[in-house]
Motif scaffolding. Sequence first.
Motif, mmCIF file in Angstrom:
data_model
loop_
_atom_site.group_PDB
_atom_site.id
_atom_site.type_symbol
_atom_site.label_atom_id
_atom_site.label_comp_id
_atom_site.label_asym_id
_atom_site.label_seq_id
_atom_site.Cartn_x
_atom_site.Cartn_y
_atom_site.Cartn_z
ATOM 1 N N ASP A 127 -10.988 18.081 20.318
ATOM 2 C CA ASP A 127 -11.381 17.166 19.242
ATOM 3 C C ASP A 127 -12.422 16.141 19.668
ATOM 4 N N HIS A 128 -12.237 15.545 20.838
ATOM 5 C CA HIS A 128 -13.049 14.373 21.183
ATOM 6 C C HIS A 128 -14.187 14.661 22.155
ATOM 7 N N ILE A 129 -14.238 15.861 22.714
ATOM 8 C CA ILE A 129 -15.384 16.247 23.543
ATOM 9 C C ILE A 129 -16.106 17.424 22.897
ATOM 10 N N HIS A 130 -15.373 18.499 22.681
ATOM 11 C CA HIS A 130 -15.973 19.651 22.004
ATOM 12 C C HIS A 130 -16.289 19.334 20.542
ATOM 13 N N PHE A 131 -15.389 18.667 19.846
ATOM 14 C CA PHE A 131 -15.471 18.174 18.465
ATOM 15 C C PHE A 131 -14.893 19.130 17.426
ATOM 16 N N GLN A 132 -13.755 18.721 16.910
ATOM 17 C CA GLN A 132 -13.142 19.320 15.731
ATOM 18 C C GLN A 132 -12.191 18.300 15.117
ATOM 19 N N TYR A 133 -11.578 18.670 13.992
ATOM 20 C CA TYR A 133 -10.638 17.778 13.314
ATOM 21 C C TYR A 133 -9.208 18.341 13.404
ATOM 22 N N ASN A 134 -8.739 18.641 14.596
ATOM 23 C CA ASN A 134 -7.391 19.186 14.732
ATOM 24 C C ASN A 134 -6.310 18.114 14.746
ATOM 25 N N GLY A 135 -6.662 16.903 15.154
ATOM 26 C CA GLY A 135 -5.667 15.847 15.323
ATOM 27 C C GLY A 135 -4.873 15.554 14.061
ATOM 28 N N PHE A 136 -5.555 15.289 12.970
ATOM 29 C CA PHE A 136 -4.816 14.930 11.759
ATOM 30 C C PHE A 136 -4.102 16.140 11.163
ATOM 31 N N LEU A 137 -4.625 17.349 11.431
ATOM 32 C CA LEU A 137 -3.952 18.565 10.954
ATOM 33 C C LEU A 137 -2.649 18.792 11.722
ATOM 34 N N PHE A 138 -2.702 18.652 13.034
ATOM 35 C CA PHE A 138 -1.467 18.730 13.808
ATOM 36 C C PHE A 138 -0.534 17.576 13.452
ATOM 37 N N GLY A 139 -1.110 16.446 13.064
ATOM 38 C CA GLY A 139 -0.295 15.332 12.610
ATOM 39 C C GLY A 139 0.515 15.700 11.383
ATOM 40 N N LEU A 140 -0.118 16.375 10.437
ATOM 41 C CA LEU A 140 0.594 16.825 9.241
ATOM 42 C C LEU A 140 1.701 17.812 9.609
ATOM 43 N N MET A 141 1.415 18.707 10.548
ATOM 44 C CA MET A 141 2.434 19.671 10.954
ATOM 45 C C MET A 141 3.614 18.980 11.630
ATOM 46 N N LEU A 142 3.335 18.093 12.591
ATOM 47 C CA LEU A 142 4.413 17.405 13.289
ATOM 48 C C LEU A 142 5.197 16.499 12.346
ATOM 49 N N LEU A 143 4.509 15.904 11.367
ATOM 50 C CA LEU A 143 5.200 15.067 10.395
ATOM 51 C C LEU A 143 6.125 15.909 9.520
ATOM 52 N N SER A 144 5.682 17.099 9.169
ATOM 53 C CA SER A 144 6.545 17.995 8.389
ATOM 54 C C SER A 144 7.752 18.430 9.216
ATOM 55 N N VAL A 145 7.538 18.683 10.519
ATOM 56 C CA VAL A 145 8.648 19.024 11.414
ATOM 57 C C VAL A 145 9.646 17.872 11.480
ATOM 58 N N ALA A 146 9.123 16.650 11.617
ATOM 59 C CA ALA A 146 9.997 15.476 11.682
ATOM 60 C C ALA A 146 10.811 15.324 10.406
ATOM 61 N N ARG A 147 10.188 15.558 9.268
ATOM 62 C CA ARG A 147 10.904 15.419 7.989
ATOM 63 C C ARG A 147 12.011 16.467 7.876
ATOM 64 N N LEU A 148 11.760 17.674 8.350
ATOM 65 C CA LEU A 148 12.802 18.699 8.312
ATOM 66 C C LEU A 148 13.941 18.338 9.259
ATOM 67 N N CYS A 149 13.606 17.790 10.417
ATOM 68 C CA CYS A 149 14.646 17.357 11.352
ATOM 69 C C CYS A 149 15.482 16.220 10.768
ATOM 70 N N GLN A 150 14.864 15.392 9.922
ATOM 71 C CA GLN A 150 15.546 14.288 9.256
ATOM 72 C C GLN A 150 16.235 14.734 7.963
ATOM 73 N N LYS A 151 16.203 16.045 7.696
ATOM 74 C CA LYS A 151 16.793 16.641 6.499
ATOM 75 C C LYS A 151 16.154 16.145 5.207
ATOM 76 N N ARG A 152 14.910 15.752 5.310
ATOM 77 C CA ARG A 152 14.114 15.397 4.118
ATOM 78 C C ARG A 152 13.276 16.628 3.787
ATOM 79 N N TYR A 153 13.974 17.638 3.285
ATOM 80 C CA TYR A 153 13.407 18.978 3.173
ATOM 81 C C TYR A 153 12.218 19.062 2.221
ATOM 82 N N LEU A 154 12.304 18.401 1.100
ATOM 83 C CA LEU A 154 11.212 18.497 0.124
ATOM 84 C C LEU A 154 9.941 17.851 0.650
ATOM 85 N N GLU A 155 10.085 16.746 1.364
ATOM 86 C CA GLU A 155 8.907 16.106 1.968
ATOM 87 C C GLU A 155 8.286 17.020 3.013
#
Length: 494
Positions: A127-155
Amino acid sequence: YSTDFEVHRNWLAITHNLPLSQWYYEATSEWTLDYPPFFAWFEYALSHIAKYFDPQMLVVENLNYASRATIFFQRLSVIFTDTIFIYAVHECCRCVNGKRAAKDILEKPTFILAVLLLWNFGLLIVDHIHFQYNGFLFGLMLLSVARLCQKRYLEGALLFAVLLHFKHIYLYVAPAYGIYLLRSYCFTANNADGSLKWRSFSFLHVTLLGLIVCLVSALSLGPFLVLGQLPQVISRLFPFKRGLCHAYWAPNFWALYNAVDKALTILGLKCNFLDGTKISKASMTGGLVQEFQHTVLPSVTPLATLICTFIAILPSVFCLWFKPQGPRGFLQCLVLCALSSFMFGWHVHEKAILLAILPLSLLSIQRAKDAGIYLILATTGHFSLFPLLFTPPELPIKILLMLLFTVYSFSSLKSLFRREKPLLNWLETIYLIQLVPLEIFCEIVFPLTPWKWDFPFVPLLLTSVYCALGITYAWLKLYVSVLTERISVRQKAE
């Protein structure tokens, strides 16, 4: 600078100047828009900020335009959007079981996890040397994982549905999400032995999940469906004509397959089993061409890769359905789906290995066995990204960053599991140590030899093939670990 600067500059220009109906038809540049509509709208939003930095970057015809203001804006936009990733890491750390005793904060599992994710070498250089926008995309994925772990399934389901319409590579892990949501959310109770209680099936929950998927898809693809352009969008998202392998071979099963084909071809020529005049020169000396027919082994079709991928992910999905093991089982299935798709997918990008490394970080702080697999996969996968940074000034930077991250990963996880057996056996340790002489040969020795003119692909081939061995080993070891764990749980239940 990398070609991705021009890729995203072109997408900024397309979405800013052209009507929606032309976004997926514009082909002035070779870097045509090939991401889902939500990412196109993301570029559209960025373009309205970019015009205040340098309006010339928004001219479609300004191919390879790279003023200082343009590069500064693109770098700044990546840093700004990484705030989503930082928040997601915070939420993931909240889900970690913090019962393991630690002398100080530096040895706490949550701190180690935060560093492994925020300081991830692969994400940093991509992302920061080669250059892409993976950070916020992985952020969305990890946030969805966290919500499932918290049993907030719809989120969690909503976040993942949105993510798919930002970047379709996350289809790799969609089976894990689908099965886990169906098993844990749509079935509201289990029997005493952990098996499904079929009468607990909730049609309301299935309907809610279906509405989320349909509404997000309608918002993303609806305008193009109305315009009659959905087939064009799909053809851009899934360009099967690009060939089995990416610009340089991702370190997966097909890299090994290609290498074996080349070795057999050379052997066949020397033994006069093959006619050299009938063999494509590019397939023998280029090494990096995107599409070619195999000479000795059967050529691989997109359908063949789809079947191989399906067979590879099937055991992990099967385990998740019959023995879900809660969020841990979901994470195991997610990583295995990502790795299986990376191993056998069509035209896989080398950067896709991060799709397995990042979620595996969450497992690495829970069990010593997972920590050992993480060290193998992360070290090998990150090393395979070295060719992305190929200029001489970048050499000391990537080596230093890799060393810092690798040393921290080994020392922190070793400290976390100090009372258990060593994380790596002697054979695994030797394999990882051999990455050092491989790098010395590829970066220092080979450029000094006359072979670099006739066989320029050799360093990439060696890197891809050697890393493919390590990644394949990590994939198999994780699979064996998961299956063994499920069998053990079943025996205890009986």
